[in-house]
Write a protein that holds these residues in place. Structure first.
Motif, mmCIF file in Angstrom:
data_model
loop_
_atom_site.group_PDB
_atom_site.id
_atom_site.type_symbol
_atom_site.label_atom_id
_atom_site.label_comp_id
_atom_site.label_asym_id
_atom_site.label_seq_id
_atom_site.Cartn_x
_atom_site.Cartn_y
_atom_site.Cartn_z
ATOM 1 N N CYS A 215 -3.488 3.686 0.126
ATOM 2 C CA CYS A 215 -3.244 2.277 0.430
ATOM 3 C C CYS A 215 -3.369 2.026 1.929
ATOM 4 O O CYS A 215 -2.996 2.864 2.748
ATOM 5 C CB CYS A 215 -1.851 1.879 -0.043
ATOM 6 N N GLY A 216 -3.884 0.868 2.279
ATOM 7 C CA GLY A 216 -4.028 0.479 3.678
ATOM 8 C C GLY A 216 -4.094 -1.027 3.795
ATOM 9 O O GLY A 216 -4.236 -1.747 2.802
ATOM 10 N N LYS A 217 -3.999 -1.510 5.021
ATOM 11 C CA LYS A 217 -3.989 -2.955 5.240
ATOM 12 C C LYS A 217 -5.338 -3.566 4.884
ATOM 13 O O LYS A 217 -6.371 -3.229 5.470
ATOM 14 C CB LYS A 217 -3.656 -3.245 6.707
ATOM 15 N N ASP A 218 -5.330 -4.449 3.890
ATOM 16 C CA ASP A 218 -6.506 -5.177 3.408
ATOM 17 C C ASP A 218 -7.577 -4.289 2.779
ATOM 18 O O ASP A 218 -8.675 -4.772 2.466
ATOM 19 C CB ASP A 218 -7.138 -6.011 4.534
ATOM 20 N N ARG A 219 -7.288 -3.012 2.585
ATOM 21 C CA ARG A 219 -8.262 -2.074 2.001
ATOM 22 C C ARG A 219 -7.497 -0.993 1.249
ATOM 23 O O ARG A 219 -6.359 -0.699 1.583
ATOM 24 C CB ARG A 219 -9.100 -1.390 3.092
ATOM 25 N N HIS A 220 -8.121 -0.412 0.247
ATOM 26 C CA HIS A 220 -7.536 0.766 -0.373
ATOM 27 C C HIS A 220 -8.639 1.596 -1.009
ATOM 28 O O HIS A 220 -9.755 1.117 -1.231
ATOM 29 C CB HIS A 220 -6.450 0.400 -1.393
ATOM 30 N N ILE A 221 -8.326 2.865 -1.286
ATOM 31 C CA ILE A 221 -9.266 3.799 -1.900
ATOM 32 C C ILE A 221 -8.595 4.411 -3.122
ATOM 33 O O ILE A 221 -7.446 4.858 -3.050
ATOM 34 C CB ILE A 221 -9.673 4.918 -0.915
ATOM 35 N N VAL A 222 -9.304 4.422 -4.234
ATOM 36 C CA VAL A 222 -8.826 5.074 -5.456
ATOM 37 C C VAL A 222 -9.744 6.257 -5.747
ATOM 38 O O VAL A 222 -10.967 6.128 -5.658
ATOM 39 C CB VAL A 222 -8.856 4.105 -6.661
ATOM 40 N N LEU A 223 -9.159 7.396 -6.084
ATOM 41 C CA LEU A 223 -9.992 8.539 -6.447
ATOM 42 C C LEU A 223 -9.278 9.389 -7.489
ATOM 43 O O LEU A 223 -8.066 9.573 -7.441
ATOM 44 C CB LEU A 223 -10.358 9.369 -5.215
ATOM 45 N N TYR A 224 -10.073 9.856 -8.452
ATOM 46 C CA TYR A 224 -9.541 10.766 -9.460
ATOM 47 C C TYR A 224 -10.687 11.486 -10.150
ATOM 48 O O TYR A 224 -11.802 10.966 -10.241
ATOM 49 C CB TYR A 224 -8.646 10.047 -10.478
ATOM 50 N N PRO A 225 -10.436 12.703 -10.655
ATOM 51 C CA PRO A 225 -11.483 13.466 -11.335
ATOM 52 C C PRO A 225 -11.730 12.936 -12.746
ATOM 53 O O PRO A 225 -10.811 12.477 -13.423
ATOM 54 C CB PRO A 225 -10.920 14.888 -11.372
ATOM 55 N N VAL A 226 -12.992 12.998 -13.179
ATOM 56 C CA VAL A 226 -13.369 12.664 -14.551
ATOM 57 C C VAL A 226 -14.342 13.730 -15.044
ATOM 58 O O VAL A 226 -14.732 14.624 -14.292
ATOM 59 C CB VAL A 226 -14.019 11.258 -14.645
ATOM 60 N N SER A 227 -14.714 13.633 -16.311
ATOM 61 C CA SER A 227 -15.661 14.587 -16.905
ATOM 62 C C SER A 227 -15.200 16.027 -16.725
ATOM 63 O O SER A 227 -15.969 16.905 -16.317
ATOM 64 C CB SER A 227 -17.063 14.398 -16.311
ATOM 65 N N ALA A 387 -1.854 1.161 11.003
ATOM 66 C CA ALA A 387 -2.507 2.428 11.336
ATOM 67 C C ALA A 387 -1.691 3.261 12.314
ATOM 68 O O ALA A 387 -1.704 4.500 12.264
ATOM 69 C CB ALA A 387 -3.894 2.160 11.903
ATOM 70 N N ALA A 388 -0.950 2.580 13.204
ATOM 71 C CA ALA A 388 -0.169 3.282 14.222
ATOM 72 C C ALA A 388 1.235 3.639 13.751
ATOM 73 O O ALA A 388 1.994 4.281 14.487
ATOM 74 C CB ALA A 388 -0.086 2.431 15.487
ATOM 75 N N GLY A 389 1.595 3.214 12.525
ATOM 76 C CA GLY A 389 2.930 3.500 12.015
ATOM 77 C C GLY A 389 4.001 2.604 12.596
ATOM 78 O O GLY A 389 5.194 2.928 12.525
ATOM 79 N N ARG A 390 3.590 1.457 13.156
ATOM 80 C CA ARG A 390 4.565 0.543 13.758
ATOM 81 C C ARG A 390 5.025 -0.481 12.711
ATOM 82 O O ARG A 390 4.541 -1.611 12.641
ATOM 83 C CB ARG A 390 3.939 -0.167 14.965
ATOM 84 N N TYR A 391 5.946 -0.046 11.878
ATOM 85 C CA TYR A 391 6.508 -0.922 10.859
ATOM 86 C C TYR A 391 7.860 -0.357 10.466
ATOM 87 O O TYR A 391 8.126 0.844 10.609
ATOM 88 C CB TYR A 391 5.585 -1.016 9.636
ATOM 89 N N PRO A 392 8.774 -1.195 9.975
ATOM 90 C CA PRO A 392 10.089 -0.705 9.552
ATOM 91 C C PRO A 392 9.941 0.306 8.424
ATOM 92 O O PRO A 392 9.254 0.020 7.430
ATOM 93 C CB PRO A 392 10.808 -1.969 9.079
ATOM 94 N N PRO A 393 10.555 1.468 8.505
ATOM 95 C CA PRO A 393 10.389 2.498 7.465
ATOM 96 C C PRO A 393 10.858 2.052 6.090
ATOM 97 O O PRO A 393 10.371 2.560 5.071
ATOM 98 C CB PRO A 393 11.214 3.676 7.996
ATOM 99 N N GLU A 394 11.778 1.088 6.049
ATOM 100 C CA GLU A 394 12.259 0.633 4.740
ATOM 101 C C GLU A 394 11.171 -0.086 3.944
ATOM 102 O O GLU A 394 11.304 -0.270 2.721
ATOM 103 C CB GLU A 394 13.471 -0.294 4.891
ATOM 104 N N LEU A 395 10.080 -0.478 4.601
ATOM 105 C CA LEU A 395 8.989 -1.109 3.875
ATOM 106 C C LEU A 395 8.346 -0.156 2.875
ATOM 107 O O LEU A 395 7.785 -0.587 1.869
ATOM 108 C CB LEU A 395 7.930 -1.640 4.844
ATOM 109 N N LEU A 396 8.424 1.148 3.146
ATOM 110 C CA LEU A 396 7.899 2.122 2.183
ATOM 111 C C LEU A 396 8.737 2.131 0.909
ATOM 112 O O LEU A 396 8.209 2.239 -0.205
ATOM 113 C CB LEU A 396 7.859 3.515 2.806
ATOM 114 N N SER A 397 10.052 1.995 1.070
ATOM 115 C CA SER A 397 10.937 1.903 -0.101
ATOM 116 C C SER A 397 10.692 0.606 -0.862
ATOM 117 O O SER A 397 10.716 0.583 -2.100
ATOM 118 C CB SER A 397 12.408 1.980 0.329
ATOM 119 N N ASP A 398 10.451 -0.482 -0.121
ATOM 120 C CA ASP A 398 10.152 -1.755 -0.767
ATOM 121 C C ASP A 398 8.845 -1.659 -1.560
ATOM 122 O O ASP A 398 8.719 -2.230 -2.650
ATOM 123 C CB ASP A 398 10.048 -2.867 0.274
#
Length: 434
Positions: A215-227, A387-398
């Protein structure tokens, strides 16, 4: 896919119901890559006797399914946030192949038949006439539109609803019906591709063996194995402020892995490396179907993307098409349903499936906002601060709390598909008593 599941369910539950599948393509082909089935949908696969074969093609060690890890991936060091369990992941073409083989109805699948419209009969038992692009016609008692986001069945249905409203002087209502014909752009552009595991270093193979969402701001990447782990499904989504507007460009086009990697600069190196390894990625402008006021009219009904095409951020679009087919087949198989009252029976399908699938449709949009850090307190965090980690850590719990709330319906025993079938059967008993 929804049509194949509906056919399979009819074959099992209503063997006396003759069905025909009209396919616009010259053969069954799929554009796409990976799909994931939640525990709620897996119940249907078990009911249809497909579990053993599907488990084999996943290559999963645990037959109960794989875990999916949500991680914050746009910082220098990845941060694990929350994990979900019991997801079964496939290459889309493998799942379709198994469904088609089990259906075993080659005499009932008619290829190169693109529907343009259908006629509404004037009596409860008069046949419906299907009109195809090649000038041919066919007749049926019930028409089920499993014809995708640009559905001709939906177009005909809502054009007829609009015309009827105009004839009765309800001009605003007629305009609302017209607005439900065309898909709308979600504001998301998604880049999808497959990576052969043999192309990867040992480090990247190990990294990609864990199904995950970065997860990232305004973008995200999904990846998983298949076949069976031979391929890695990679999806990158980017949000713009275009939601609800007309998309300027082709809905699907080829692109390059270098262009996609450029859009994901700042994500962890392994995530970017997997994007750079994609072969011939496709760029998709994600469109959805407006929130419809009905999925039925007379003896016609909509299922799958024709009814509720949604953004893919809960991995639920295919699953909802499968649920539509499963519920509809159980209705048509019931002893109380006959041609004379089938339009009333279809109202039960609409009453049960439309509210649920539209809730999932809305929830998928909310989950996408969460992946891209645009809700749950992250709204005012900039790309640079994220990207710099400048956010309240409780946002991860939210984030964790919100993610669990968004995905709860896929795991809640109190919201199982079997419960929906029990509700449908109860409603059908009322129908038979009328």
């Amino acid at each position: 896919m929804g049509g194949l599941v509906l056919g399979l369910c009819l074959k099992k539950y209503a063997s006396d119901v003759r069905f025909d599948i009209y396919e616009s393509a010259a053969k069954l082909t799929e554009v796409g890559a990976g799909v994931a089935l939640s525990p709620r949908i897996w119940t249907i696969m078990q009911e249809l006797g497909l579990e053993e074969e599907l488990v084999k093609v996943t290559g999963a060690v645990d037959r109960a399914g794989s875990d999916l890890l949500f991680r914050k991936g746009d910082e220098a060091k990845v941060i694990d946030i929350v994990r979900f369990h019991q997801l079964h992941m496939f290459h889309r073409s493998m799942l379709q192949r198994i469904l088609a083989e089990k259906l075993d109805a080659t005499d009932r699948i008619h290829f190169s038949k693109r529907l343009t419209s259908y006629s509404e009969p004037t009596s409860p038992t008069e046949p419906i006439v299907l009109n195809f692009k090649d000038g041919t016609t066919a007749t049926c008692d019930i028409v089920i539109g499993s014809d995708g986001i640009r559905s001709s069945v939906r177009r005909t249905m809502f054009a007829n609803l609009s015309d009827e409203s105009e004839r009765h002087g309800r001009i605003e209502e007629a305009s609302r019906f017209r607005a439900m014909v065309e898909p709308i752009w979600s504001g998301h552009v998604t880049y999808r591709g497959l990576v052969p595991a043999s192309d990867l270093s040992e480090e990247l193979r190990q990294f990609a063996s864990t199904p995950q969402i970065l997860c990232g701001k305004d973008r995200h990447i999904v990846l998983y194995p298949v076949s069976g782990g031979e391929l890695v499904n990679v999806v990158s989504s980017v949000y713009t402020l275009g939601s609800g507007t007309v998309y300027d460009g082709p809905w699907v086009e080829t692109t390059t892995s270098e262009k996609v990697a450029k859009l994901c600069e700042g994500f962890i190196p392994n995530g970017v490396a997997l994007i750079k390894s994609m072969r011939e990625p496709l760029c998709w402008a994600l469109h959805t179907v407006p929130k419809l006021t009905t999925y039925i009219k007379g003896r016609s009904a909509l299922i799958g993307d024709a009814a509720h095409a949604m953004v893919p951020f809960q991995g639920a679009g295919l699953g909802q098409a499968i649920e539509d087919g499963f519920v509809l087949a159980n209705i048509l198989a019931h002893s109380s349903v006959a041609l004379a009252n089938v339009s009333e029976a279809l109202k039960i399908y609409d009453d049960v499936r439309r509210p649920f699938s539209q809730t999932v449709q809305q929830g998928s949009e909310c989950t996408g906002e969460l992946y891209q850090l645009r809700r749950a307190g992250w709204e005012n965090i900039s790309v640079e601060d994220s990207a710099a980690g400048r956010y309240p850590p409780e946002l991860l719990s939210d984030f964790e709390k919100d993610a669990k709330a968004q995905m709860e319906w896929q795991y809640d025993p109190g919201a199982s598909i079997k419960g929906d079938i029990a509700k449908v059967l109860s409603m059908l008993e009322t129908l038979s008593a009328q």
